[in-house]
Design an enzyme around this catalytic site. Structure first.
Site, PDB file in Angstrom:
ATOM      1  N   HIS A 146       3.313  -2.001   3.226  1.00 59.98           N
ATOM      2  CA  HIS A 146       4.405  -1.566   2.352  1.00 59.98           C
ATOM      3  C   HIS A 146       5.798  -2.019   2.778  1.00 59.98           C
ATOM      4  CE1 HIS A 146       5.481   1.664  -0.863  1.00 59.98           C
ATOM      5  NE2 HIS A 146       5.559   0.425  -1.291  1.00 59.98           N
ATOM      6  N   CYS A 204       8.321   6.078   1.657  1.00 55.39           N
ATOM      7  CA  CYS A 204       7.531   5.203   2.552  1.00 55.39           C
ATOM      8  C   CYS A 204       8.242   3.987   3.115  1.00 55.39           C
ATOM      9  CB  CYS A 204       6.311   4.647   1.827  1.00 55.39           C
ATOM     10  SG  CYS A 204       5.300   5.833   0.995  1.00 55.39           S
TER      11      CYS A 204
END
Ligand SMILES: *[C@@H]1O[C@H](CO)[C@@H](O)[C@H](O)[C@H]1NC(C)=O
Ligand SMILES: *[C@@H]1O[C@H](CO)[C@@H](O)[C@H](O)[C@H]1NC(C)=O
Ligand SMILES: *[C@@H]1O[C@H](CO)[C@@H](O)[C@H](O)[C@H]1NC(C)=O
Ligand SMILES: *[C@@H]1O[C@H](CO)[C@@H](O)[C@H](O)[C@H]1NC(C)=O
Ligand SMILES: *[C@@H]1O[C@H](CO)[C@@H](O)[C@H](O)[C@H]1NC(C)=O
Ligand SMILES: *[C@@H]1O[C@H](CO)[C@@H](O)[C@H](O)[C@H]1NC(C)=O
Ligand SMILES: *[C@@H]1O[C@H](CO)[C@@H](O)[C@H](O)[C@H]1NC(C)=O
Length: 489
Positions: A124, A68
């Site tokens: 993130h 990610c």
């Protein structure tokens, strides 16, 4: 000409430019595999995604990072993770680190081009201080969470809530994506609000990195029940999560249509990395999965749809001898989107290349014929690997990742090919002949091996030290009313 008149002229000119800029909706799915969409796998119910893909352009050679954080950094900054200190893994909640602050993020440039910029979903890219967070990095508004995953119903990660409306802690009242029964939904509802309230005289950029379909494997029952034919419970739920995501995407396109914006909107869809075999994702027939540099971890399900595409209903794929003519990498999205937005040609000094002329006209380009899959200089947790693409060839050096087999669709109880073969330190594949990475050529094609090793060594000179992942006790949400909160680094 007096200053006032000059100002008016500038305003008029900028309006002309602005009126040509499309609205842009950049959708990122989380951990969605190559074989987890209806247009590749008939067992999956995703009519909205399938419609957009088939009536747009499927990007059949679109590459991302194995996990990610590095992919999201590449999307928004145009830089490879190994030049950003993000090559090792993802940013964990207690790490005093974020994506380098000295880089211009995509929404910052879009604001300069006159865009309203909104973000809904997963960040993130670090949250230890406010400067790291979305509303400080170019987004006018933010609705979502800062960390890498959380519960879909109570919005907690490691027992503490992570959810904000701009900077304010909040808590949506239902499933993150869409609850069919209750007709309640968090992200799709917010997207509808952003779109409805948008001042149509301005172009809109909506970055929509959904929570779906990352673990935990949770979905309202009605979605799971759409897959009663599947015996494997995990895959049944996972498939339901894909359909919930698909419904939310349908909600967003409906909203654009209702507000008269759809025909002027460019929709971009990509996953951040391949599906995770542990959590029922599937990349078959590609090899490996999330966290690996095999194709299953890095070859993304991706497509574009809508405004500016001169050749819809096509697939972006094809090659001439060893030159791959239709390839795109995660670092290319930033300059490509800026170009689609009317921001001119190539952005200087970054790794990304402007693929918009090629994608919009539907013409071949050899601009992107080489890229780095990853250069991970750590021993844990990804255990160190380097991989490079040059034309049709791919060289992997070191440990490619834990999922190194071919994981066939879990719904097919009879499928077999799952072996985890032991691999040599060097793996050389010709992806034109062997897209599923079965035949290691490293002993046969010595000159190609040598050439690619040398090129890899050149890139390695640019590796920057990884950001710190050292747990910082100051991150403890108990210091902040139980919410994961910036302000401790
Ligand atoms: C897309 O890629 C897959 C896997 O390499 C290949 O089987 C398929 O033919 C490609 N599709 C097109 C239209 O090129
Ligand atoms: C920006 O940050 C990166 C990563 O930490 C570093 O390698 C680079 O030198 C910095 N650039 C400037 C201009 O300071
Ligand atoms: C969450 O809280 C429960 C109950 O208080 C506890 O058993 C569990 O260990 C906690 N989990 C984490 C990840 O802190
Ligand atoms: C959130 O839900 C998960 C899964 O049901 C559960 O394990 C966790 O304890 C819940 N956390 C809180 C704070 O309610
Ligand atoms: C929309 O934006 C235009 C140009 O900036 C402005 O003149 C107009 O008042 C705005 N409309 C609303 C409803 O805010
Ligand atoms: C969202 O999608 C669901 C499922 O297709 C549908 O029932 C619902 O009416 C949609 N809501 C909106 C606001 O488009
Ligand atoms: C299941 O997998 C086997 C072996 O790969 C294949 O022959 C068969 O066609 C598959 N069946 C379905 C329904 O996909």
């Amino acid at each position: 000409m007096d200053v006032f008149a000059y100002g008016l002229l500038l305003l008029t000119l900028s309006k002309c430019v602005v009126s040509k800029s499309p609205h842009i909706v950049f959708i990122v799915a989380d951990d969605l595999g190559w074989n987890d969409v209806g247009f590749r796998n008939p067992a999956i119910i995703s009519p909205n995604i399938d419609y957009l893909a088939k009536n747009g352009m499927i990007l059949n050679n679109s590459y991302v990072q194995p996990v990610c954080t590095p992919s999201r950094n590449a999307f928004l900054s145009g830089f490879y993770p190994f030049k950003s200190g993000l090559q090792n893994f993802v940013i964990v909640p207690w790490a005093p680190s974020c994506a380098p602050l000295n880089r211009t993020f995509l929404p910052q440039t879009l604001k300069e081009l006159g865009y309203a910029t909104h973000m809904i979903g997963k960040w993130h890219l670090g949250m230890c201080k406010w400067e790291c967070t979305p509303t400080y990095r170019g987004f006018d508004t933010f609705y979502g969470y800062y960390n890498g995953k959380e519960d879909y119903f109570n919005y907690t990660i490691f027992n503490h809530t992570d959810f904000r409306d701009n900077k304010e802690p909040t808590r949506p009242y239902d499933y993150s994506t869409f609850n069919f029964v209750a007709n309640k939904y968090a992200y799709a509802r917010r997207a509808d609000k952003v779109i409805t309230q948008h001042n149509k005289s301005q172009p809109m950029f909506l970055y929509l990195p959904f929570q779906s379909v990352h673990e935990p494997i949770e979905v309202p029952e009605i979605y799971e029940n759409m897959y009663k034919n599947l015996k494997n419970e995990g895959r049944r739920k996972f498939s339901g999560m894909v359909t919930a995501l698909d419904d939310a995407i349908g909600n967003v396109t409906d909203s654009l249509k209702r507000n008269g914006m759809l025909k002027d909107t460019l929709i971009i869809f990509t996953t951040d990395n391949g599906g995770s075999p542990t959590y029922f994702g599937n990349n078959y027939p590609l090899r490996g999965g999330k966290t690996t540099v095999y194709e299953g971890g890095t070859r993304a399900t991706s497509f574009v749809y809508g405004s500016g595409l001169q050749k819809p209903n096509t697939v972006f794929d094809g090659r001439l001898f060893v030159i791959v003519l239709r390839m795109i990498h995660a670092v290319d999205w930033m300059p490509t989107i800026i170009s689609a937005a009317g921001g001119g040609g190539q952005v200087r000094g970054i790794d990304g290349l402007n693929m918009w002329p090629s994608i919009s006209k539907g013409v071949p380009s050899s601009l992107r014929s080489e890229f780095i899959y990853n250069l991970d200089d750590s021993l844990v947790p990804m255990m160190g690997h380097a991989a490079i693409r040059m034309g049709d060839y791919k060289l992997i050096e070191g440990f490619a990742g834990v999922y190194n087999g071919w994981y066939s669709v879990p719904e097919n109880e009879t499928a077999t090919e799952k072996d985890d073969p032991k691999e040599d330190y060097y793996q050389l594949y010709n992806l034109r002949d062997d897209p599923t990475e079965h035949n290691n050529l490293y002993t046969k094609e010595r000159s190609m091996l040598k050439k690619m090793k040398e090129r890899l060594e050149e890139y390695k000179k640019y590796i920057v030290p990884p950001v710190s992942m050292k747990p910082d006790p100051a991150s403890n949400p108990n210091n902040y009313n139980g919410y994961w909160t910036p302000g401790w680094c």
